[in-house]
Design a protein around this motif. Structure first.
Motif, PDB file in Angstrom:
ATOM      1  N   MET A   1       0.842  -1.206   0.000  1.00  0.00           N
ATOM      2  CA  MET A   1       0.000   0.000   0.000  1.00  0.00           C
ATOM      3  C   MET A   1       0.873   1.251   0.000  1.00  0.00           C
ATOM      4  N   GLU A   2       0.693   2.097  -0.986  1.00  0.00           N
ATOM      5  CA  GLU A   2       1.449   3.328  -1.067  1.00  0.00           C
ATOM      6  C   GLU A   2       0.501   4.482  -0.737  1.00  0.00           C
ATOM      7  N   THR A   3       0.563   4.933   0.525  1.00  0.00           N
ATOM      8  CA  THR A   3      -0.414   5.903   0.999  1.00  0.00           C
ATOM      9  C   THR A   3      -0.322   7.223   0.250  1.00  0.00           C
ATOM     10  N   GLU A   4       0.855   7.527  -0.355  1.00  0.00           N
ATOM     11  CA  GLU A   4       0.976   8.791  -1.034  1.00  0.00           C
ATOM     12  C   GLU A   4       0.076   8.873  -2.262  1.00  0.00           C
ATOM     13  N   LYS A   5      -0.369   7.690  -2.781  1.00  0.00           N
ATOM     14  CA  LYS A   5      -1.231   7.675  -3.953  1.00  0.00           C
ATOM     15  C   LYS A   5      -2.705   7.784  -3.570  1.00  0.00           C
ATOM     16  N   ILE A   6      -3.011   7.699  -2.310  1.00  0.00           N
ATOM     17  CA  ILE A   6      -4.395   7.798  -1.850  1.00  0.00           C
ATOM     18  C   ILE A   6      -4.730   9.268  -1.607  1.00  0.00           C
ATOM     19  N   PRO A   7      -5.816   9.786  -2.175  1.00  0.00           N
ATOM     20  CA  PRO A   7      -6.149  11.211  -2.020  1.00  0.00           C
ATOM     21  C   PRO A   7      -6.254  11.621  -0.559  1.00  0.00           C
ATOM     22  N   ASP A   8      -5.759  12.805  -0.264  1.00  0.00           N
ATOM     23  CA  ASP A   8      -5.785  13.306   1.109  1.00  0.00           C
ATOM     24  C   ASP A   8      -7.213  13.428   1.630  1.00  0.00           C
ATOM     25  N   ILE A   9      -8.155  13.714   0.741  1.00  0.00           N
ATOM     26  CA  ILE A   9      -9.562  13.846   1.170  1.00  0.00           C
ATOM     27  C   ILE A   9     -10.083  12.510   1.719  1.00  0.00           C
ATOM     28  N   VAL A  10      -9.570  11.403   1.180  1.00  0.00           N
ATOM     29  CA  VAL A  10      -9.942  10.077   1.689  1.00  0.00           C
ATOM     30  C   VAL A  10      -9.330   9.860   3.067  1.00  0.00           C
ATOM     31  N   ILE A  11      -8.041  10.186   3.205  1.00  0.00           N
ATOM     32  CA  ILE A  11      -7.377  10.066   4.512  1.00  0.00           C
ATOM     33  C   ILE A  11      -8.130  10.887   5.554  1.00  0.00           C
ATOM     34  N   GLY A  12      -8.623  12.058   5.143  1.00  0.00           N
ATOM     35  CA  GLY A  12      -9.335  12.939   6.068  1.00  0.00           C
ATOM     36  C   GLY A  12     -10.651  12.370   6.574  1.00  0.00           C
ATOM     37  N   ARG A  13     -11.240  11.438   5.812  1.00  0.00           N
ATOM     38  CA  ARG A  13     -12.497  10.828   6.258  1.00  0.00           C
ATOM     39  C   ARG A  13     -12.267   9.654   7.191  1.00  0.00           C
ATOM     40  N   LEU A  14     -11.088   9.056   7.162  1.00  0.00           N
ATOM     41  CA  LEU A  14     -10.841   7.862   7.983  1.00  0.00           C
ATOM     42  C   LEU A  14     -11.028   8.106   9.483  1.00  0.00           C
TER      43      LEU A  14
END
Length: 206
Positions: A1-14
């Motif tokens: 899993m490469e977290t840098e490729k996951i949009p920050d808006i998704v990280i913000g919902r976690l």
């Protein structure tokens, strides 16, 4: 899993998903599904499924999610399985309130040091903390290995203090100062400005 490729808006919902799951756990519920989470959070079930699928498969068709299992997975993804020490800079009213706030400990954080530059309050006690002089900030924060900071100083002082924090090795700053900080790209900064939030909401009022 490469977290840098996951949009920050998704990280913000976690963290919102984690919070909802922890409330379900407090209610003694062992399973849930994307529909129930969506109803609690005002987010579509499809969006929740899409967000979670970027980190793996956590549920089963027809049975939903195990609440304890998904809590553990989200805590691991968000790096809050252990406790992060925080340095708090700026001991005005807001700083005092944050230093005394008891809710951090249950969510992976602990205020470890507090600083200010006002000679009249340096050395005073705030709860269990002694207010330290920002003159010593770089040395003491660096020695303690603290990587997370909260900044509650006036806008006029925020950039200078933030640069000291970065020099001390801090990589994540939550800033309450009403100013955008200019810092290296590898330092993550989030902002909380109640005025901006209020102005956002009043747009919708008659």
């Amino acid at each position: 899993m490469e977290t840098e490729k996951i949009p920050d808006i998704v990280i913000g919902r976690l963290p919102r998903y984690l919070q909802a799951l922890q409330r379900l756990q407090q209610e003694k519920k062992l399973t849930t599904n994307s529909k129930e989470l969506g109803e609690r959070l005002g987010i579509s079930a499809a969006q929740i499924r899409k967000d979670l699928s970027q980190f793996g498969e956590f549920g089963k068709q027809g049975t939903g999610y195990s609440v304890p299992f998904l809590i553990n997975k989200l805590q691991s993804i968000l790096n809050v399985t252990s406790v992060w020490d925080i340095v708090l800079v700026g001991m005005g009213d807001l700083g005092h309130a944050l230093a005394r706030y008891q809710g951090f400990a249950n969510h992976g954080f602990r205020v470890a040091m507090v600083f200010d530059n006002d000679p009249q309050i340096i050395g005073r006690q705030v709860g269990s903390f002694t207010i330290q002089d920002t003159t010593d900030l770089v040395e003491k924060v660096s020695q303690a290995g603290i990587r997370v900071a909260m900044l509650t100083v006036p806008a006029s002082a925020a950039q200078e203090v933030a640069e000291k924090l970065v020099k001390a090795g801090v990589k994540a700053i939550l800033s309450y100062a009403p100013i955008t900080l200019n810092l290296p790209v590898d330092v993550h900064v989030d902002y909380i400005d109640p005025i901006l939030k209020l102005q956002h909401m009043t747009y919708y009022l008659d």
